[in-house]
Motif scaffolding. Structure first.
Motif, PDB file in Angstrom:
ATOM      1  N   LEU A  68      17.017  -0.827   5.472  1.00 58.38           N
ATOM      2  CA  LEU A  68      18.031   0.230   5.447  1.00 58.38           C
ATOM      3  C   LEU A  68      18.768   0.293   6.777  1.00 58.38           C
ATOM      4  CD1 LEU A  68      16.061   3.062   3.663  1.00 58.38           C
ATOM      5  CD2 LEU A  68      18.021   1.811   2.757  1.00 58.38           C
ATOM      6  N   LYS A  69      20.051   0.545   6.704  1.00 59.48           N
ATOM      7  CA  LYS A  69      20.866   0.688   7.906  1.00 59.48           C
ATOM      8  C   LYS A  69      21.211   2.171   8.049  1.00 59.48           C
ATOM      9  CE  LYS A  69      22.768  -3.943   7.504  1.00 59.48           C
ATOM     10  NZ  LYS A  69      22.159  -4.421   6.297  1.00 59.48           N
ATOM     11  N   SER A  70      20.560   2.829   8.995  1.00 62.27           N
ATOM     12  CA  SER A  70      20.729   4.279   9.136  1.00 62.27           C
ATOM     13  C   SER A  70      22.176   4.677   9.390  1.00 62.27           C
ATOM     14  CB  SER A  70      19.814   4.837  10.225  1.00 62.27           C
ATOM     15  OG  SER A  70      20.090   4.225  11.464  1.00 62.27           O
ATOM     16  N   GLU A  71      22.948   3.837  10.084  1.00 66.65           N
ATOM     17  CA  GLU A  71      24.349   4.177  10.339  1.00 66.65           C
ATOM     18  C   GLU A  71      25.155   4.242   9.042  1.00 66.65           C
ATOM     19  OE1 GLU A  71      23.862  -0.277  10.842  1.00 66.65           O
ATOM     20  OE2 GLU A  71      22.831   1.448  11.670  1.00 66.65           O
ATOM     21  N   GLU A  72      24.790   3.462   8.044  1.00 65.27           N
ATOM     22  CA  GLU A  72      25.476   3.496   6.750  1.00 65.27           C
ATOM     23  C   GLU A  72      25.115   4.755   5.960  1.00 65.27           C
ATOM     24  OE1 GLU A  72      24.893  -0.022   4.411  1.00 65.27           O
ATOM     25  OE2 GLU A  72      25.573  -1.341   6.016  1.00 65.27           O
ATOM     26  N   LEU A  73      23.918   5.262   6.162  1.00 66.53           N
ATOM     27  CA  LEU A  73      23.441   6.411   5.399  1.00 66.53           C
ATOM     28  C   LEU A  73      23.951   7.751   5.938  1.00 66.53           C
ATOM     29  CD1 LEU A  73      19.731   5.284   4.986  1.00 66.53           C
ATOM     30  CD2 LEU A  73      21.576   5.031   3.336  1.00 66.53           C
ATOM     31  N   LYS A  74      24.326   7.791   7.203  1.00 69.21           N
ATOM     32  CA  LYS A  74      24.689   9.056   7.849  1.00 69.21           C
ATOM     33  C   LYS A  74      25.893   9.743   7.220  1.00 69.21           C
ATOM     34  CE  LYS A  74      22.421   8.224  12.194  1.00 69.21           C
ATOM     35  NZ  LYS A  74      22.516   8.017  13.604  1.00 69.21           N
ATOM     36  N   GLY A  75      26.753   9.027   6.565  1.00 67.26           N
ATOM     37  CA  GLY A  75      27.945   9.622   5.974  1.00 67.26           C
ATOM     38  C   GLY A  75      27.719  10.278   4.624  1.00 67.26           C
ATOM     39  N   PHE A  76      26.501  10.256   4.126  1.00 72.15           N
ATOM     40  CA  PHE A  76      26.220  10.778   2.797  1.00 72.15           C
ATOM     41  C   PHE A  76      25.348  12.028   2.870  1.00 72.15           C
ATOM     42  CE2 PHE A  76      26.931   6.203   2.327  1.00 72.15           C
ATOM     43  CZ  PHE A  76      27.950   6.217   1.390  1.00 72.15           C
ATOM     44  N   ALA A  77      25.789  13.067   2.167  1.00 69.24           N
ATOM     45  CA  ALA A  77      25.055  14.332   2.168  1.00 69.24           C
ATOM     46  C   ALA A  77      23.906  14.337   1.168  1.00 69.24           C
ATOM     47  CB  ALA A  77      26.016  15.484   1.868  1.00 69.24           C
ATOM     48  N   LYS A  78      24.052  13.585   0.089  1.00 71.89           N
ATOM     49  CA  LYS A  78      23.046  13.607  -0.969  1.00 71.89           C
ATOM     50  C   LYS A  78      22.635  12.179  -1.311  1.00 71.89           C
ATOM     51  CE  LYS A  78      22.202  16.528  -4.947  1.00 71.89           C
ATOM     52  NZ  LYS A  78      22.780  17.359  -5.966  1.00 71.89           N
ATOM     53  N   ILE A  79      21.369  11.846  -0.981  1.00 74.25           N
ATOM     54  CA  ILE A  79      20.847  10.501  -1.188  1.00 74.25           C
ATOM     55  C   ILE A  79      19.665  10.573  -2.156  1.00 74.25           C
ATOM     56  CG2 ILE A  79      19.749   8.512  -0.084  1.00 74.25           C
ATOM     57  CD1 ILE A  79      21.217   9.319   2.497  1.00 74.25           C
ATOM     58  N   GLY A  80      19.689   9.721  -3.165  1.00 69.37           N
ATOM     59  CA  GLY A  80      18.600   9.651  -4.140  1.00 69.37           C
ATOM     60  C   GLY A  80      17.695   8.466  -3.857  1.00 69.37           C
ATOM     61  N   VAL A  81      16.431   8.612  -4.232  1.00 71.41           N
ATOM     62  CA  VAL A  81      15.455   7.547  -4.035  1.00 71.41           C
ATOM     63  C   VAL A  81      14.674   7.352  -5.331  1.00 71.41           C
ATOM     64  CG1 VAL A  81      13.407   6.810  -2.755  1.00 71.41           C
ATOM     65  CG2 VAL A  81      15.207   8.102  -1.580  1.00 71.41           C
ATOM     66  N   MET A  82      14.506   6.097  -5.712  1.00 72.25           N
ATOM     67  CA  MET A  82      13.668   5.753  -6.860  1.00 72.25           C
ATOM     68  C   MET A  82      12.928   4.474  -6.511  1.00 72.25           C
ATOM     69  SD  MET A  82      12.406   6.295  -9.813  1.00 72.25           S
ATOM     70  CE  MET A  82      13.348   7.636 -10.476  1.00 72.25           C
ATOM     71  N   ALA A  83      11.710   4.350  -7.027  1.00 73.05           N
ATOM     72  CA  ALA A  83      10.905   3.165  -6.747  1.00 73.05           C
ATOM     73  C   ALA A  83      10.287   2.648  -8.030  1.00 73.05           C
ATOM     74  CB  ALA A  83       9.806   3.510  -5.745  1.00 73.05           C
ATOM     75  N   GLY A  84      10.019   1.362  -8.038  1.00 70.82           N
ATOM     76  CA  GLY A  84       9.335   0.751  -9.163  1.00 70.82           C
ATOM     77  C   GLY A  84       7.896   1.236  -9.237  1.00 70.82           C
ATOM     78  N   ALA A  85       7.315   1.157 -10.401  1.00 69.73           N
ATOM     79  CA  ALA A  85       5.956   1.650 -10.622  1.00 69.73           C
ATOM     80  C   ALA A  85       4.936   0.951  -9.737  1.00 69.73           C
ATOM     81  CB  ALA A  85       5.586   1.479 -12.095  1.00 69.73           C
ATOM     82  N   SER A  86       5.166  -0.304  -9.407  1.00 72.40           N
ATOM     83  CA  SER A  86       4.201  -1.048  -8.597  1.00 72.40           C
ATOM     84  C   SER A  86       4.541  -1.040  -7.106  1.00 72.40           C
ATOM     85  CB  SER A  86       4.100  -2.484  -9.097  1.00 72.40           C
ATOM     86  OG  SER A  86       5.356  -3.120  -8.987  1.00 72.40           O
ATOM     87  N   THR A  87       5.564  -0.286  -6.723  1.00 72.80           N
ATOM     88  CA  THR A  87       5.933  -0.206  -5.312  1.00 72.80           C
ATOM     89  C   THR A  87       4.834   0.531  -4.543  1.00 72.80           C
ATOM     90  OG1 THR A  87       8.277  -0.165  -5.892  1.00 72.80           O
ATOM     91  CG2 THR A  87       7.692   0.605  -3.683  1.00 72.80           C
ATOM     92  N   PRO A  88       4.368  -0.058  -3.442  1.00 77.21           N
ATOM     93  CA  PRO A  88       3.321   0.616  -2.668  1.00 77.21           C
ATOM     94  C   PRO A  88       3.763   2.003  -2.190  1.00 77.21           C
ATOM     95  CG  PRO A  88       3.588  -1.652  -1.932  1.00 77.21           C
ATOM     96  CD  PRO A  88       4.721  -1.357  -2.874  1.00 77.21           C
TER      97      PRO A  88
END
Length: 102
Positions: A68-88
């Motif tokens: 992840l590039k934190s500088e790219e994320l800073k411009g967004f107020a609402k960020i969603g996260v989803m992971a696969g079932a086998s993701t640690p």
């Protein structure tokens, strides 16, 4: 080939996978940026990314927080996260912690 043979095609997607895809769609419709966490070779995670990308134009598929590039994320107020079932669990927690620190 036997001319009396019948071909039957059945949807074999498991309920948990279907539910995760639906949840991904719901989240992606409500956020400005979507992060999908999981193995790059996982077909289930790849499908989650495809679903997310369809409903959220800003979407990324990562295996670890280091991608992840934190500088790219800073411009967004609402960020969603989803992971696969086998993701640690650790991988998910690290991404979420990174987002909290921003």
């Amino acid at each position: 080939m036997d001319s009396n043979a019948n071909l039957e095609i059945t949807n074999t997607i498991c309920e948990a996978t279907r539910a995760r895809q639906e949840e991904t769609k719901t989240i992606a419709e409500q956020v400005e940026y979507m992060i999908i966490i999981g193995g790059k070779t996982s077909s289930n995670v790849t499908k989650l990314y495809e679903v997310a990308k369809k409903y959220c134009k800003n979407c990324v598929h990562v295996e670890t927080k280091e991608e992840l590039k934190s500088e790219e994320l800073k411009g967004f107020a609402k960020i969603g996260v989803m992971a696969g079932a086998s993701t640690p669990k650790k991988s998910i927690e690290e991404v979420v912690e990174m987002l909290k620190m921003m």
